[in-house]
Design a protein around this motif. Structure first.
Motif, mmCIF file in Angstrom:
data_model
loop_
_atom_site.group_PDB
_atom_site.id
_atom_site.type_symbol
_atom_site.label_atom_id
_atom_site.label_comp_id
_atom_site.label_asym_id
_atom_site.label_seq_id
_atom_site.Cartn_x
_atom_site.Cartn_y
_atom_site.Cartn_z
ATOM 1 N N GLU A 160 28.376 27.026 -5.829
ATOM 2 C CA GLU A 160 27.996 26.250 -6.804
ATOM 3 C C GLU A 160 28.998 26.557 -8.048
ATOM 4 O O GLU A 160 29.290 25.425 -8.803
ATOM 5 N N ILE A 161 29.647 27.746 -8.153
ATOM 6 C CA ILE A 161 30.525 28.135 -9.232
ATOM 7 C C ILE A 161 31.813 27.143 -8.929
ATOM 8 O O ILE A 161 32.275 26.628 -9.691
ATOM 9 N N VAL A 162 32.083 27.190 -7.653
ATOM 10 C CA VAL A 162 33.490 26.377 -7.135
ATOM 11 C C VAL A 162 33.410 24.796 -7.430
ATOM 12 O O VAL A 162 33.990 24.298 -7.966
ATOM 13 N N ALA A 163 32.133 24.503 -6.952
ATOM 14 C CA ALA A 163 31.892 22.887 -7.109
ATOM 15 C C ALA A 163 31.900 22.623 -8.594
ATOM 16 O O ALA A 163 32.230 21.365 -8.868
ATOM 17 N N ASN A 164 31.241 23.410 -9.429
ATOM 18 C CA ASN A 164 31.079 22.855 -10.854
ATOM 19 C C ASN A 164 32.677 22.845 -11.580
ATOM 20 O O ASN A 164 32.946 21.948 -12.171
ATOM 21 N N ALA A 165 33.314 23.818 -10.939
ATOM 22 C CA ALA A 165 34.586 23.951 -11.402
ATOM 23 C C ALA A 165 35.529 22.803 -11.211
ATOM 24 O O ALA A 165 36.318 22.138 -11.815
ATOM 25 N N VAL A 166 35.524 22.487 -9.523
ATOM 26 C CA VAL A 166 36.189 21.463 -9.139
ATOM 27 C C VAL A 166 35.712 20.007 -9.638
ATOM 28 O O VAL A 166 36.600 19.015 -9.850
ATOM 29 N N HIS A 167 34.374 19.983 -10.015
ATOM 30 C CA HIS A 167 34.098 18.662 -10.547
ATOM 31 C C HIS A 167 34.536 18.294 -11.922
ATOM 32 O O HIS A 167 34.741 17.105 -12.490
ATOM 33 N N ILE A 168 34.461 19.517 -12.785
ATOM 34 C CA ILE A 168 35.068 19.382 -14.197
ATOM 35 C C ILE A 168 36.552 19.193 -14.045
ATOM 36 O O ILE A 168 37.025 18.207 -15.003
ATOM 37 N N VAL A 169 37.054 19.762 -13.264
ATOM 38 C CA VAL A 169 38.646 19.540 -13.139
ATOM 39 C C VAL A 169 38.904 18.155 -12.806
ATOM 40 O O VAL A 169 39.809 17.563 -13.368
ATOM 41 N N ALA A 170 38.146 17.573 -11.742
ATOM 42 C CA ALA A 170 38.527 16.242 -11.234
ATOM 43 C C ALA A 170 38.144 15.264 -12.489
ATOM 44 O O ALA A 170 38.647 14.316 -12.668
ATOM 45 N N LEU A 171 37.054 15.688 -13.374
ATOM 46 C CA LEU A 171 36.749 14.481 -14.553
ATOM 47 C C LEU A 171 37.982 14.636 -15.414
ATOM 48 O O LEU A 171 38.436 13.594 -16.024
ATOM 49 N N ILE A 172 38.481 15.819 -15.675
ATOM 50 C CA ILE A 172 39.708 15.984 -16.573
ATOM 51 C C ILE A 172 40.915 15.135 -16.128
ATOM 52 O O ILE A 172 41.374 14.509 -16.994
ATOM 53 N N VAL A 173 41.043 15.180 -14.898
ATOM 54 C CA VAL A 173 42.072 14.709 -14.125
ATOM 55 C C VAL A 173 41.962 13.312 -14.170
ATOM 56 O O VAL A 173 42.886 12.423 -14.678
ATOM 57 N N CYS A 174 40.923 12.787 -13.880
ATOM 58 C CA CYS A 174 40.574 11.284 -14.168
ATOM 59 C C CYS A 174 40.852 10.716 -15.479
ATOM 60 O O CYS A 174 41.385 9.416 -15.588
ATOM 61 N N VAL A 175 40.385 11.386 -16.425
ATOM 62 C CA VAL A 175 40.584 10.920 -17.877
ATOM 63 C C VAL A 175 41.891 10.680 -18.189
ATOM 64 O O VAL A 175 42.392 9.884 -18.817
ATOM 65 N N LEU A 176 42.938 11.487 -17.652
ATOM 66 C CA LEU A 176 44.280 11.517 -18.041
ATOM 67 C C LEU A 176 45.001 10.649 -17.060
ATOM 68 O O LEU A 176 45.920 9.975 -17.551
ATOM 69 N N VAL A 177 44.763 10.515 -15.762
ATOM 70 C CA VAL A 177 45.581 9.621 -14.650
ATOM 71 C C VAL A 177 45.059 8.341 -14.639
ATOM 72 O O VAL A 177 45.959 7.510 -14.423
ATOM 73 N N VAL A 178 43.984 8.023 -14.667
ATOM 74 C CA VAL A 178 43.509 6.687 -14.438
ATOM 75 C C VAL A 178 44.041 5.674 -15.360
ATOM 76 O O VAL A 178 44.595 4.642 -15.095
ATOM 77 N N PRO A 179 44.004 6.185 -16.653
ATOM 78 C CA PRO A 179 44.457 5.035 -17.652
ATOM 79 C C PRO A 179 46.075 4.739 -17.302
ATOM 80 O O PRO A 179 46.731 3.774 -17.559
#
Length: 90
Positions: free
Chosen positions: A9-28
């Motif tokens: 659960e801890i690792v999944a939460n961390a990966v989810h947040i990192v994926a969100l941050i990367v998407c905010v920066l990379v997709v645009p």
């Protein structure tokens, strides 16, 4: 006590947040790169600076625009992790 389920659960939460941050920066930046690539293909201009500079500016703009949210999200993740760490120790 830390269990395999809580560790996952801890690792999944961390990966989810990192994926969100990367998407905010990379997709645009990807969208901007696609627009520049279509422009380059239409005009047959093969200047490397024309493909690099807009993506750089878009990424920097997203850092300025979403930087506060990124830092707040990471701080919340670390605060939550450290608060839960006390209960996980045997």
């Amino acid at each position: 006590m830390i269990t395999p389920e809580s560790a996952v659960e801890i690792v999944a939460n961390a990966v989810h947040i990192v994926a969100l941050i990367v998407c905010v920066l990379v997709v645009p930046s990807l969208v901007g790169g696609l627009i520049v690539s279509v422009f380059q293909a239409a005009t047959q201009i093969n200047e490397q600076m024309l493909s690099f500079l807009p993506r750089l500016l878009i990424t920097l703009g997203m850092l300025v625009f979403a930087g506060h949210w990124i830092v707040r999200t990471l701080c919340d993740l670390f605060i939550q992790t450290f608060k839960n760490a006390g209960g996980m120790v045997g």
